[in-house]
Design a protein around this motif. Structure first.
Motif, PDB file in Angstrom:
ATOM      1  N   ARG A  45       0.820  -1.220   0.000  1.00  0.00           N
ATOM      2  CA  ARG A  45       0.000   0.000   0.000  1.00  0.00           C
ATOM      3  C   ARG A  45       0.846   1.258   0.000  1.00  0.00           C
ATOM      4  O   ARG A  45       0.428   2.295  -0.497  1.00  0.00           O
ATOM      5  CB  ARG A  45      -0.998   0.003   1.142  1.00  0.00           C
ATOM      6  CG  ARG A  45      -0.402  -0.037   2.516  1.00  0.00           C
ATOM      7  CD  ARG A  45      -1.512   0.030   3.535  1.00  0.00           C
ATOM      8  NE  ARG A  45      -1.159  -0.718   4.733  1.00  0.00           N
ATOM      9  CZ  ARG A  45      -1.981  -0.906   5.723  1.00  0.00           C
ATOM     10  NH1 ARG A  45      -3.200  -0.440   5.669  1.00  0.00           N
ATOM     11  NH2 ARG A  45      -1.605  -1.574   6.783  1.00  0.00           N
ATOM     12  N   PHE A  46       2.059   1.197   0.552  1.00  0.00           N
ATOM     13  CA  PHE A  46       2.964   2.347   0.501  1.00  0.00           C
ATOM     14  C   PHE A  46       3.699   2.392  -0.839  1.00  0.00           C
ATOM     15  O   PHE A  46       3.845   3.453  -1.434  1.00  0.00           O
ATOM     16  CB  PHE A  46       3.970   2.294   1.657  1.00  0.00           C
ATOM     17  CG  PHE A  46       3.322   2.427   2.997  1.00  0.00           C
ATOM     18  CD1 PHE A  46       2.840   3.643   3.438  1.00  0.00           C
ATOM     19  CD2 PHE A  46       3.168   1.322   3.822  1.00  0.00           C
ATOM     20  CE1 PHE A  46       2.221   3.772   4.675  1.00  0.00           C
ATOM     21  CE2 PHE A  46       2.552   1.428   5.051  1.00  0.00           C
ATOM     22  CZ  PHE A  46       2.076   2.651   5.480  1.00  0.00           C
ATOM     23  N   GLN A  47       4.158   1.243  -1.306  1.00  0.00           N
ATOM     24  CA  GLN A  47       4.881   1.180  -2.573  1.00  0.00           C
ATOM     25  C   GLN A  47       4.033   1.661  -3.747  1.00  0.00           C
ATOM     26  O   GLN A  47       4.559   2.169  -4.729  1.00  0.00           O
ATOM     27  CB  GLN A  47       5.358  -0.255  -2.835  1.00  0.00           C
ATOM     28  CG  GLN A  47       6.432  -0.700  -1.874  1.00  0.00           C
ATOM     29  CD  GLN A  47       6.660  -2.200  -1.881  1.00  0.00           C
ATOM     30  OE1 GLN A  47       5.747  -2.982  -2.120  1.00  0.00           O
ATOM     31  NE2 GLN A  47       7.897  -2.604  -1.614  1.00  0.00           N
ATOM     32  N   GLU A  48       2.729   1.521  -3.659  1.00  0.00           N
ATOM     33  CA  GLU A  48       1.830   1.921  -4.743  1.00  0.00           C
ATOM     34  C   GLU A  48       1.554   3.416  -4.772  1.00  0.00           C
ATOM     35  O   GLU A  48       0.921   3.910  -5.704  1.00  0.00           O
ATOM     36  CB  GLU A  48       0.510   1.149  -4.631  1.00  0.00           C
ATOM     37  CG  GLU A  48       0.671  -0.334  -4.902  1.00  0.00           C
ATOM     38  CD  GLU A  48      -0.565  -1.154  -4.571  1.00  0.00           C
ATOM     39  OE1 GLU A  48      -1.524  -0.608  -3.954  1.00  0.00           O
ATOM     40  OE2 GLU A  48      -0.571  -2.350  -4.920  1.00  0.00           O
ATOM     41  N   GLN A  49       2.029   4.158  -3.794  1.00  0.00           N
ATOM     42  CA  GLN A  49       1.789   5.601  -3.731  1.00  0.00           C
ATOM     43  C   GLN A  49       2.801   6.347  -4.606  1.00  0.00           C
ATOM     44  O   GLN A  49       3.891   5.856  -4.873  1.00  0.00           O
ATOM     45  CB  GLN A  49       1.868   6.092  -2.291  1.00  0.00           C
ATOM     46  CG  GLN A  49       0.903   5.402  -1.345  1.00  0.00           C
ATOM     47  CD  GLN A  49      -0.519   5.412  -1.861  1.00  0.00           C
ATOM     48  OE1 GLN A  49      -1.084   6.466  -2.151  1.00  0.00           O
ATOM     49  NE2 GLN A  49      -1.109   4.226  -1.999  1.00  0.00           N
ATOM     50  N   ASP A  50       2.434   7.555  -5.033  1.00  0.00           N
ATOM     51  CA  ASP A  50       3.350   8.363  -5.845  1.00  0.00           C
ATOM     52  C   ASP A  50       4.646   8.665  -5.096  1.00  0.00           C
ATOM     53  O   ASP A  50       5.711   8.730  -5.703  1.00  0.00           O
ATOM     54  CB  ASP A  50       2.677   9.682  -6.256  1.00  0.00           C
ATOM     55  CG  ASP A  50       1.586   9.473  -7.288  1.00  0.00           C
ATOM     56  OD1 ASP A  50       1.578   8.414  -7.961  1.00  0.00           O
ATOM     57  OD2 ASP A  50       0.724  10.361  -7.410  1.00  0.00           O
ATOM     58  N   ASP A  51       4.540   8.857  -3.789  1.00  0.00           N
ATOM     59  CA  ASP A  51       5.712   9.158  -2.965  1.00  0.00           C
ATOM     60  C   ASP A  51       5.685   8.237  -1.739  1.00  0.00           C
ATOM     61  O   ASP A  51       5.182   8.628  -0.677  1.00  0.00           O
ATOM     62  CB  ASP A  51       5.696  10.632  -2.557  1.00  0.00           C
ATOM     63  CG  ASP A  51       6.977  11.081  -1.882  1.00  0.00           C
ATOM     64  OD1 ASP A  51       7.777  10.213  -1.450  1.00  0.00           O
ATOM     65  OD2 ASP A  51       7.180  12.305  -1.779  1.00  0.00           O
ATOM     66  N   PRO A  52       6.204   7.025  -1.884  1.00  0.00           N
ATOM     67  CA  PRO A  52       6.137   6.050  -0.783  1.00  0.00           C
ATOM     68  C   PRO A  52       6.761   6.547   0.518  1.00  0.00           C
ATOM     69  O   PRO A  52       6.220   6.281   1.592  1.00  0.00           O
ATOM     70  CB  PRO A  52       6.894   4.836  -1.329  1.00  0.00           C
ATOM     71  CG  PRO A  52       6.777   4.955  -2.813  1.00  0.00           C
ATOM     72  CD  PRO A  52       6.799   6.435  -3.084  1.00  0.00           C
ATOM     73  N   LEU A  53       7.862   7.281   0.440  1.00  0.00           N
ATOM     74  CA  LEU A  53       8.508   7.754   1.669  1.00  0.00           C
ATOM     75  C   LEU A  53       7.669   8.813   2.378  1.00  0.00           C
ATOM     76  O   LEU A  53       7.627   8.850   3.604  1.00  0.00           O
ATOM     77  CB  LEU A  53       9.905   8.296   1.379  1.00  0.00           C
ATOM     78  CG  LEU A  53      10.998   7.243   1.267  1.00  0.00           C
ATOM     79  CD1 LEU A  53      12.336   7.886   0.902  1.00  0.00           C
ATOM     80  CD2 LEU A  53      11.128   6.434   2.542  1.00  0.00           C
ATOM     81  N   ALA A  54       6.997   9.661   1.612  1.00  0.00           N
ATOM     82  CA  ALA A  54       6.104  10.639   2.245  1.00  0.00           C
ATOM     83  C   ALA A  54       4.923   9.921   2.896  1.00  0.00           C
ATOM     84  O   ALA A  54       4.493  10.296   3.992  1.00  0.00           O
ATOM     85  CB  ALA A  54       5.610  11.655   1.217  1.00  0.00           C
ATOM     86  N   SER A  55       4.415   8.876   2.250  1.00  0.00           N
ATOM     87  CA  SER A  55       3.286   8.126   2.814  1.00  0.00           C
ATOM     88  C   SER A  55       3.671   7.413   4.098  1.00  0.00           C
ATOM     89  O   SER A  55       2.947   7.480   5.091  1.00  0.00           O
ATOM     90  CB  SER A  55       2.744   7.126   1.787  1.00  0.00           C
ATOM     91  OG  SER A  55       2.144   7.809   0.718  1.00  0.00           O
ATOM     92  N   VAL A  56       4.808   6.726   4.093  1.00  0.00           N
ATOM     93  CA  VAL A  56       5.213   6.039   5.325  1.00  0.00           C
ATOM     94  C   VAL A  56       5.600   7.060   6.385  1.00  0.00           C
ATOM     95  O   VAL A  56       5.394   6.826   7.581  1.00  0.00           O
ATOM     96  CB  VAL A  56       6.315   4.984   5.071  1.00  0.00           C
ATOM     97  CG1 VAL A  56       7.695   5.604   4.920  1.00  0.00           C
ATOM     98  CG2 VAL A  56       6.328   3.931   6.179  1.00  0.00           C
ATOM     99  N   GLY A  57       6.102   8.221   5.968  1.00  0.00           N
ATOM    100  CA  GLY A  57       6.384   9.290   6.920  1.00  0.00           C
ATOM    101  C   GLY A  57       5.105   9.771   7.601  1.00  0.00           C
ATOM    102  O   GLY A  57       5.069   9.970   8.812  1.00  0.00           O
TER     103      GLY A  57
END
Length: 148
Positions: A45-57
């Motif tokens: 679910r994080f890897q599929e985001q445009d900005d995975p690091l911002a999402s996990v942040g």
């Protein structure tokens, strides 16, 4: 690895602390800092985001805020991308996933901290999601490894 979809406010101490550690590991994986866990299903679910690091942040910020509200001190400087956590696009999570995780947490809490059980949503009640997540209708997510 368990990256809870549940609102961190309903996690007991052990789940909150373990969730913090595991989300920091997820951040390290997404930043390319380790080779292990790269294909873990809960990272999808994080890897599929445009900005995975911002999402996990943003996910980590939600955990850190819940911990702070309880008087715990989670080191926010460990979050690589904490800026604009409130502006990160929300990630959908199904109501079925939230219900599954509530039951998973209930089973764990009933053994390690039974006094926490009344704080969990009752069967049939809406299950609150992590602030990064947006509840949508549906069954348990396809990335979930359902225990028998």
């Amino acid at each position: 690895m368990r990256l809870w979809s549940l609102d961190p406010a309903i996690l007991d101490r052990a789940a909150l602390v373990a969730g913090w550690r595991e989300a920091l590991l997820a951040q390290k994986v997404l930043a390319g800092g380790t080779r292990g866990y790269r294909h873990h299903p809960q990272l999808r679910r994080f890897q599929e985001q445009d900005d995975p690091l911002a999402s996990v942040g943003a996910y980590l910020v939600g955990l850190q805020r819940a911990a702070t509200a309880r008087g715990y001190r989670f080191d926010a400087t460990r979050i690589l991308r904490p800026e604009h956590a409130d502006d990160v696009p929300r990630i959908p999570v199904t109501a079925g996933q939230l219900a599954y995780e509530r039951e998973h947490l209930r089973a764990k809490v009933s053994v390690r901290e039974p006094g926490w059980l009344p704080r969990l949503p009752a069967d049939g009640a809406p299950v609150p999601a992590h602030p990064l997540l947006e509840t949508v209708p549906g069954p348990v997510e396809d990335w979930e490894v359902v225990a028998p």
